[in-house]
Write a protein that holds these residues in place. Structure first.
Motif, PDB file in Angstrom:
ATOM      1  N   ARG A  21      32.317  48.703  41.380  1.00 53.72           N
ATOM      2  CA  ARG A  21      32.754  47.368  41.764  1.00 53.72           C
ATOM      3  C   ARG A  21      34.127  47.165  41.132  1.00 53.72           C
ATOM      4  O   ARG A  21      34.284  47.329  39.924  1.00 53.72           O
ATOM      5  CB  ARG A  21      31.780  46.316  41.244  1.00 53.72           C
ATOM      6  N   TRP A  22      35.094  46.852  41.939  1.00 51.09           N
ATOM      7  CA  TRP A  22      36.441  46.624  41.433  1.00 51.09           C
ATOM      8  C   TRP A  22      36.920  45.246  41.845  1.00 51.09           C
ATOM      9  O   TRP A  22      36.427  44.665  42.816  1.00 51.09           O
ATOM     10  CB  TRP A  22      37.419  47.698  41.919  1.00 51.09           C
ATOM     11  N   VAL A  23      37.874  44.731  41.090  1.00 56.84           N
ATOM     12  CA  VAL A  23      38.529  43.473  41.422  1.00 56.84           C
ATOM     13  C   VAL A  23      40.015  43.687  41.217  1.00 56.84           C
ATOM     14  O   VAL A  23      40.445  44.112  40.143  1.00 56.84           O
ATOM     15  CB  VAL A  23      38.031  42.310  40.522  1.00 56.84           C
ATOM     16  N   GLY A  24      40.789  43.429  42.253  1.00 53.96           N
ATOM     17  CA  GLY A  24      42.245  43.504  42.155  1.00 53.96           C
ATOM     18  C   GLY A  24      42.812  42.126  41.882  1.00 53.96           C
ATOM     19  O   GLY A  24      42.280  41.116  42.357  1.00 53.96           O
ATOM     20  N   GLY A  51      45.777  35.506  40.342  1.00 54.18           N
ATOM     21  CA  GLY A  51      45.744  35.098  38.954  1.00 54.18           C
ATOM     22  C   GLY A  51      46.890  35.700  38.164  1.00 54.18           C
ATOM     23  O   GLY A  51      47.632  36.542  38.656  1.00 54.18           O
ATOM     24  N   GLU A  52      47.001  35.238  36.942  1.00 51.05           N
ATOM     25  CA  GLU A  52      48.078  35.643  36.041  1.00 51.05           C
ATOM     26  C   GLU A  52      47.531  36.578  34.967  1.00 51.05           C
ATOM     27  O   GLU A  52      46.498  36.280  34.351  1.00 51.05           O
ATOM     28  CB  GLU A  52      48.687  34.393  35.406  1.00 51.05           C
ATOM     29  N   ALA A  53      48.225  37.673  34.727  1.00 54.20           N
ATOM     30  CA  ALA A  53      47.751  38.689  33.788  1.00 54.20           C
ATOM     31  C   ALA A  53      47.663  38.172  32.356  1.00 54.20           C
ATOM     32  O   ALA A  53      46.821  38.640  31.585  1.00 54.20           O
ATOM     33  CB  ALA A  53      48.661  39.911  33.838  1.00 54.20           C
ATOM     34  N   PHE A  58      38.691  35.614  34.273  1.00 51.23           N
ATOM     35  CA  PHE A  58      37.404  36.290  34.190  1.00 51.23           C
ATOM     36  C   PHE A  58      36.776  36.012  32.833  1.00 51.23           C
ATOM     37  O   PHE A  58      37.475  35.777  31.845  1.00 51.23           O
ATOM     38  CB  PHE A  58      37.564  37.804  34.376  1.00 51.23           C
ATOM     39  N   SER A  59      35.459  36.100  32.775  1.00 53.09           N
ATOM     40  CA  SER A  59      34.753  35.851  31.515  1.00 53.09           C
ATOM     41  C   SER A  59      34.888  37.056  30.572  1.00 53.09           C
ATOM     42  O   SER A  59      35.212  38.171  30.992  1.00 53.09           O
ATOM     43  CB  SER A  59      33.281  35.551  31.782  1.00 53.09           C
ATOM     44  N   ASP A  60      34.621  36.823  29.312  1.00 54.09           N
ATOM     45  CA  ASP A  60      34.643  37.879  28.306  1.00 54.09           C
ATOM     46  C   ASP A  60      33.699  39.000  28.718  1.00 54.09           C
ATOM     47  O   ASP A  60      32.555  38.736  29.121  1.00 54.09           O
ATOM     48  CB  ASP A  60      34.206  37.339  26.945  1.00 54.09           C
ATOM     49  N   VAL A  90      38.410  40.934  28.515  1.00 51.53           N
ATOM     50  CA  VAL A  90      37.527  41.025  29.687  1.00 51.53           C
ATOM     51  C   VAL A  90      36.901  42.406  29.850  1.00 51.53           C
ATOM     52  O   VAL A  90      36.081  42.604  30.736  1.00 51.53           O
ATOM     53  CB  VAL A  90      38.260  40.611  30.996  1.00 51.53           C
ATOM     54  N   SER A  91      37.238  43.360  28.984  1.00 51.42           N
ATOM     55  CA  SER A  91      36.753  44.741  29.109  1.00 51.42           C
ATOM     56  C   SER A  91      35.744  45.071  28.022  1.00 51.42           C
ATOM     57  O   SER A  91      35.999  44.838  26.844  1.00 51.42           O
ATOM     58  CB  SER A  91      37.922  45.720  29.001  1.00 51.42           C
TER      59      SER A  91
END
Length: 169
Positions: A21-24, A51-53, A58-60, A90-91
């Motif tokens: 599952r990926w999100v760009g 979104g802004e880097a 995204f959640s923790d 987020v990782s």
């Protein structure tokens, strides 16, 4: 970006029988529109988010790994550290950043490519040399990575003209 990394991740893992599952993410709506068109029918599970880097939406621990490709050289140092810190947040496992390596040979190579292979691509032709000039040395990228909340960080060189930062949680 244009979705190429999402497509490559989907393809590479699918060949190994692994479903991902990926999100760009991109800030610019035009880039997202291009990526949506590029990824139509690409397979894999994913989506695109605006979104802004430096403030990821995204959640923790939302992802195992987060990546950034050829974008850090467009940021000032403080925003690089903020982006790396957000990626770490987020990782769950790791952060992988691929960017250009600054150096005279790399700059001359980019200029040569811009005049030959890339000459029809107006953006790349203009941006190639400038991007190398704005990029990093290995020690500069490592220093930025050390300012982010990683348990360990390293930077390796990859041919051609690339540095890869790996930050472990």
């Amino acid at each position: 970006g244009n979705g190429a990394i999402c497509r490559a991740v989907s393809r590479t893992f699918a060949q190994r029988g692994v479903r991902v599952r990926w999100v760009g993410l991109d800030l610019h709506p035009v880039a997202l529109r291009i990526a949506r068109a590029e990824l139509a029918g690409a397979g894999g599970l994913g989506g695109l988010v605006r979104g802004e880097a430096t403030r990821l939406p995204f959640s923790d621990g939302a992802f195992d790994v987060s990546t950034a490709t050829l974008m850090m050289h467009h940021l000032v140092d403080a925003d690089c550290v903020a982006t790396l810190s957000e990626m770490a947040r987020v990782s769950r496992l790791a952060v992988v950043v691929s960017d250009l390596e600054r150096g005279l040979v790399n700059y001359l190579g980019a200029q040569l490519l811009a005049m030959t292979l890339w000459r029809r691509d107006r953006l790349t032709r203009h941006d190639a040399g400038l991007s190398v000039r704005r990029s990093f040395t290995a020690s500069e990228l490592l220093a930025l990575g050390r300012r982010a909340p990683f348990a360990s960080v390293r930077v390796r060189r990859h041919f051609p003209f690339r540095l890869v930062l790996e930050g472990r949680r």
